[in-house]
Design a protein around this motif. Sequence first.
Motif, PDB file in Angstrom:
ATOM      1  N   ARG A   1       0.840  -1.203   0.000  1.00  0.00           N
ATOM      2  CA  ARG A   1       0.000   0.000   0.000  1.00  0.00           C
ATOM      3  C   ARG A   1       0.871   1.249   0.000  1.00  0.00           C
ATOM      4  NH1 ARG A   1      -4.339  -0.266   4.595  1.00  0.00           N
ATOM      5  NH2 ARG A   1      -2.572   0.473   5.757  1.00  0.00           N
ATOM      6  N   ILE A   2       1.906   1.226   0.828  1.00  0.00           N
ATOM      7  CA  ILE A   2       2.817   2.380   0.893  1.00  0.00           C
ATOM      8  C   ILE A   2       3.508   2.571  -0.450  1.00  0.00           C
ATOM      9  CG2 ILE A   2       4.965   3.231   1.922  1.00  0.00           C
ATOM     10  CD1 ILE A   2       4.053   1.843   4.547  1.00  0.00           C
ATOM     11  N   ALA A   3       3.970   1.456  -1.051  1.00  0.00           N
ATOM     12  CA  ALA A   3       4.644   1.538  -2.348  1.00  0.00           C
ATOM     13  C   ALA A   3       3.692   2.080  -3.409  1.00  0.00           C
ATOM     14  CB  ALA A   3       5.164   0.161  -2.752  1.00  0.00           C
ATOM     15  N   ALA A   4       2.424   1.660  -3.355  1.00  0.00           N
ATOM     16  CA  ALA A   4       1.440   2.109  -4.352  1.00  0.00           C
ATOM     17  C   ALA A   4       1.181   3.602  -4.211  1.00  0.00           C
ATOM     18  CB  ALA A   4       0.135   1.326  -4.187  1.00  0.00           C
ATOM     19  N   VAL A   5       1.064   4.081  -2.996  1.00  0.00           N
ATOM     20  CA  VAL A   5       0.825   5.512  -2.771  1.00  0.00           C
ATOM     21  C   VAL A   5       2.014   6.321  -3.270  1.00  0.00           C
ATOM     22  CG1 VAL A   5       0.597   7.258  -0.953  1.00  0.00           C
ATOM     23  CG2 VAL A   5      -0.788   5.187  -0.861  1.00  0.00           C
ATOM     24  N   PHE A   6       3.199   5.829  -3.021  1.00  0.00           N
ATOM     25  CA  PHE A   6       4.413   6.516  -3.453  1.00  0.00           C
ATOM     26  C   PHE A   6       4.469   6.604  -4.978  1.00  0.00           C
ATOM     27  CE2 PHE A   6       8.476   8.266  -2.862  1.00  0.00           C
ATOM     28  CZ  PHE A   6       9.379   7.670  -3.712  1.00  0.00           C
ATOM     29  N   ALA A   7       4.176   5.449  -5.638  1.00  0.00           N
ATOM     30  CA  ALA A   7       4.207   5.407  -7.102  1.00  0.00           C
ATOM     31  C   ALA A   7       3.143   6.350  -7.675  1.00  0.00           C
ATOM     32  CB  ALA A   7       3.975   3.982  -7.588  1.00  0.00           C
ATOM     33  N   LEU A   8       1.971   6.348  -7.058  1.00  0.00           N
ATOM     34  CA  LEU A   8       0.892   7.229  -7.519  1.00  0.00           C
ATOM     35  C   LEU A   8       1.308   8.686  -7.388  1.00  0.00           C
ATOM     36  CD1 LEU A   8      -2.062   7.136  -8.504  1.00  0.00           C
ATOM     37  CD2 LEU A   8      -2.775   7.394  -6.138  1.00  0.00           C
ATOM     38  N   GLY A   9       1.982   8.986  -6.304  1.00  0.00           N
ATOM     39  CA  GLY A   9       2.444  10.362  -6.087  1.00  0.00           C
ATOM     40  C   GLY A   9       3.392  10.804  -7.174  1.00  0.00           C
ATOM     41  N   ILE A  10       4.282   9.906  -7.586  1.00  0.00           N
ATOM     42  CA  ILE A  10       5.234  10.240  -8.651  1.00  0.00           C
ATOM     43  C   ILE A  10       4.490  10.473  -9.955  1.00  0.00           C
ATOM     44  CG2 ILE A  10       7.096   9.310 -10.084  1.00  0.00           C
ATOM     45  CD1 ILE A  10       8.149   7.915  -7.568  1.00  0.00           C
ATOM     46  N   VAL A  11       3.543   9.580 -10.277  1.00  0.00           N
ATOM     47  CA  VAL A  11       2.794   9.699 -11.537  1.00  0.00           C
ATOM     48  C   VAL A  11       1.994  10.986 -11.552  1.00  0.00           C
ATOM     49  CG1 VAL A  11       0.857   8.706 -12.814  1.00  0.00           C
ATOM     50  CG2 VAL A  11       2.693   7.224 -11.995  1.00  0.00           C
ATOM     51  N   VAL A  12       1.283  11.283 -10.486  1.00  0.00           N
ATOM     52  CA  VAL A  12       0.452  12.495 -10.424  1.00  0.00           C
ATOM     53  C   VAL A  12       1.331  13.732 -10.526  1.00  0.00           C
ATOM     54  CG1 VAL A  12      -0.997  13.868  -8.879  1.00  0.00           C
ATOM     55  CG2 VAL A  12      -1.446  11.433  -9.175  1.00  0.00           C
ATOM     56  N   GLY A  13       2.452  13.712  -9.852  1.00  0.00           N
ATOM     57  CA  GLY A  13       3.350  14.861  -9.874  1.00  0.00           C
ATOM     58  C   GLY A  13       3.893  15.113 -11.255  1.00  0.00           C
ATOM     59  N   TYR A  14       4.275  14.031 -11.941  1.00  0.00           N
ATOM     60  CA  TYR A  14       4.814  14.172 -13.301  1.00  0.00           C
ATOM     61  C   TYR A  14       3.736  14.663 -14.248  1.00  0.00           C
ATOM     62  CZ  TYR A  14       7.039  13.046 -17.709  1.00  0.00           C
ATOM     63  OH  TYR A  14       7.560  13.137 -18.976  1.00  0.00           O
ATOM     64  N   GLY A  15       2.548  14.083 -14.132  1.00  0.00           N
ATOM     65  CA  GLY A  15       1.433  14.482 -14.999  1.00  0.00           C
ATOM     66  C   GLY A  15       1.066  15.937 -14.793  1.00  0.00           C
ATOM     67  N   ALA A  16       1.036  16.354 -13.580  1.00  0.00           N
ATOM     68  CA  ALA A  16       0.659  17.743 -13.274  1.00  0.00           C
ATOM     69  C   ALA A  16       1.682  18.698 -13.853  1.00  0.00           C
ATOM     70  CB  ALA A  16       0.555  17.927 -11.762  1.00  0.00           C
ATOM     71  N   SER A  17       2.937  18.320 -13.778  1.00  0.00           N
ATOM     72  CA  SER A  17       3.971  19.232 -14.268  1.00  0.00           C
ATOM     73  C   SER A  17       3.899  19.359 -15.787  1.00  0.00           C
ATOM     74  CB  SER A  17       5.350  18.755 -13.835  1.00  0.00           C
ATOM     75  OG  SER A  17       5.664  17.550 -14.490  1.00  0.00           O
ATOM     76  N   SER A  18       3.453  18.310 -16.486  1.00  0.00           N
ATOM     77  CA  SER A  18       3.405  18.400 -17.956  1.00  0.00           C
ATOM     78  C   SER A  18       2.134  19.111 -18.426  1.00  0.00           C
ATOM     79  CB  SER A  18       3.491  17.004 -18.578  1.00  0.00           C
ATOM     80  OG  SER A  18       2.427  16.206 -18.121  1.00  0.00           O
ATOM     81  N   VAL A  19       1.084  19.125 -17.609  1.00  0.00           N
ATOM     82  CA  VAL A  19      -0.179  19.777 -17.993  1.00  0.00           C
ATOM     83  C   VAL A  19      -0.121  21.282 -17.747  1.00  0.00           C
ATOM     84  CG1 VAL A  19      -2.599  20.011 -17.265  1.00  0.00           C
ATOM     85  CG2 VAL A  19      -1.653  17.744 -17.743  1.00  0.00           C
ATOM     86  N   VAL A  20       0.504  21.667 -16.722  1.00  0.00           N
ATOM     87  CA  VAL A  20       0.551  23.099 -16.370  1.00  0.00           C
ATOM     88  C   VAL A  20       1.368  23.840 -17.406  1.00  0.00           C
ATOM     89  CG1 VAL A  20       1.487  24.704 -14.664  1.00  0.00           C
ATOM     90  CG2 VAL A  20       0.236  22.680 -13.911  1.00  0.00           C
ATOM     91  N   ARG A  21       0.742  24.856 -18.002  1.00  0.00           N
ATOM     92  CA  ARG A  21       1.420  25.641 -19.028  1.00  0.00           C
ATOM     93  C   ARG A  21       2.522  26.456 -18.415  1.00  0.00           C
ATOM     94  NH1 ARG A  21      -2.799  28.991 -22.173  1.00  0.00           N
ATOM     95  NH2 ARG A  21      -3.873  27.009 -22.018  1.00  0.00           N
ATOM     96  N   GLU A  22       3.593  26.539 -19.161  1.00  0.00           N
ATOM     97  CA  GLU A  22       4.687  27.361 -18.642  1.00  0.00           C
ATOM     98  C   GLU A  22       4.359  28.817 -18.875  1.00  0.00           C
ATOM     99  OE1 GLU A  22       8.510  24.460 -19.243  1.00  0.00           O
ATOM    100  OE2 GLU A  22       8.617  26.562 -19.750  1.00  0.00           O
ATOM    101  N   GLU A  23       4.398  29.521 -17.812  1.00  0.00           N
ATOM    102  CA  GLU A  23       4.129  30.957 -17.939  1.00  0.00           C
ATOM    103  C   GLU A  23       5.360  31.643 -18.512  1.00  0.00           C
ATOM    104  OE1 GLU A  23       0.257  30.851 -16.612  1.00  0.00           O
ATOM    105  OE2 GLU A  23       1.397  32.577 -17.327  1.00  0.00           O
ATOM    106  N   PRO A  24       5.135  32.604 -19.433  1.00  0.00           N
ATOM    107  CA  PRO A  24       6.319  33.323 -19.959  1.00  0.00           C
ATOM    108  C   PRO A  24       6.975  34.110 -18.842  1.00  0.00           C
ATOM    109  CG  PRO A  24       4.288  34.400 -20.641  1.00  0.00           C
ATOM    110  CD  PRO A  24       3.898  33.138 -19.979  1.00  0.00           C
ATOM    111  N   VAL A  25       8.235  34.237 -19.022  1.00  0.00           N
ATOM    112  CA  VAL A  25       8.991  34.976 -18.010  1.00  0.00           C
ATOM    113  C   VAL A  25       9.237  36.373 -18.536  1.00  0.00           C
ATOM    114  CG1 VAL A  25      11.163  35.084 -16.757  1.00  0.00           C
ATOM    115  CG2 VAL A  25      10.075  32.866 -17.196  1.00  0.00           C
TER     116      VAL A  25
END
Lengths: 178, 140
Positions: free
Chosen positions: B76-100
């Motif tokens: 269960r702990i391993a699954a939560v950890f893996a899910l956290g990595i997947v969600v984090g990666y997915g979120a970072s690719s969906v969020v548009r990069e704001e121009p600087v």
Amino acid sequence: MNPEWELFFRARQGNEKAWRELVEKYQTRLAALALLITGSAAATDDIVQETFLRAFEAGIKNTAGTVSGYLGTIAYRLALKEVKRLRRDVELEGRYLTDDSGNPLESILTRERDRLVVEAVGTLDDAHRETLVLRCYGGHSYDEVAKIMRIPVGTVKSRIFNAVATCRKLLRQKGVLK
Amino acid sequence: MHIDDDKLLRYVLEVCSSDAERQDISEHLSACAECRRRLEGVRRDVGVIAGVRPRPAPLAMPRRESRSGVLYRSLRIAAVFALGIVVGYGASSVVREEPVYISPAYVPPPASPDSIYGFAVADATEVPARYYEYVLGGEN
């Protein structure tokens, strides 16, 4: 397997009746051991609870010894750890803490006689007190005490004799013994 | 002659110096009522010292985790950890990069009129139309 260990394993597996029997059989002695080693009423109940917890969690391979001795050894080691912690906090060595604020001995000892015995045992140095308590409350033979404390059996016997003689003398002075 | 107190104590505690001493004491006790009475007194004293009884406190029955429970918890702990990595990666690719945005800085025109800086500009991001004309050969 002897009945003692059978009871222990049944309690460990979650049998409520076996658990109550186990507690009735060993709790008081373990509490006395913890109290006499630490001098702290506050620590006693925690040590006893922790003793059963660790005993249940451990993988037991050898049931040649007694359940009493097994539990006594765990309680003894926990009590020593607590003494180190208490002394580190208060910077006292060799004797009981005199300030167990909030949890005086009366909170855990209903008999005046027992309180005076704990005080008398508290006047002993660590070596004599631990040897006496392991033998009288830890459920250990002289050979087992020698093994636990890593001292010769002759030393164990000598310490027990001197410890009891000292306590007898003090308790006679206080009128507990004739 | 009676047995002294220390010997009686050693006898009760089973710490006699030798089997011979223990044997002598046993033989004397079998014949001496006074020493038997004193022996009982010593036994009572030892009983008091070894008889401290704190009042029992309620104890919770420890629940021992089964091996399958440990395995299940680890998975269960391993699954939560893996899910956290997947969600984090997915979120970072969906969020548009704001121009600087770099705040404009005033660049003072150099002495030479041949570079873009020779042309007066409102701010450094503005390329004046005259420079384009210059580059394209519209001006001398």
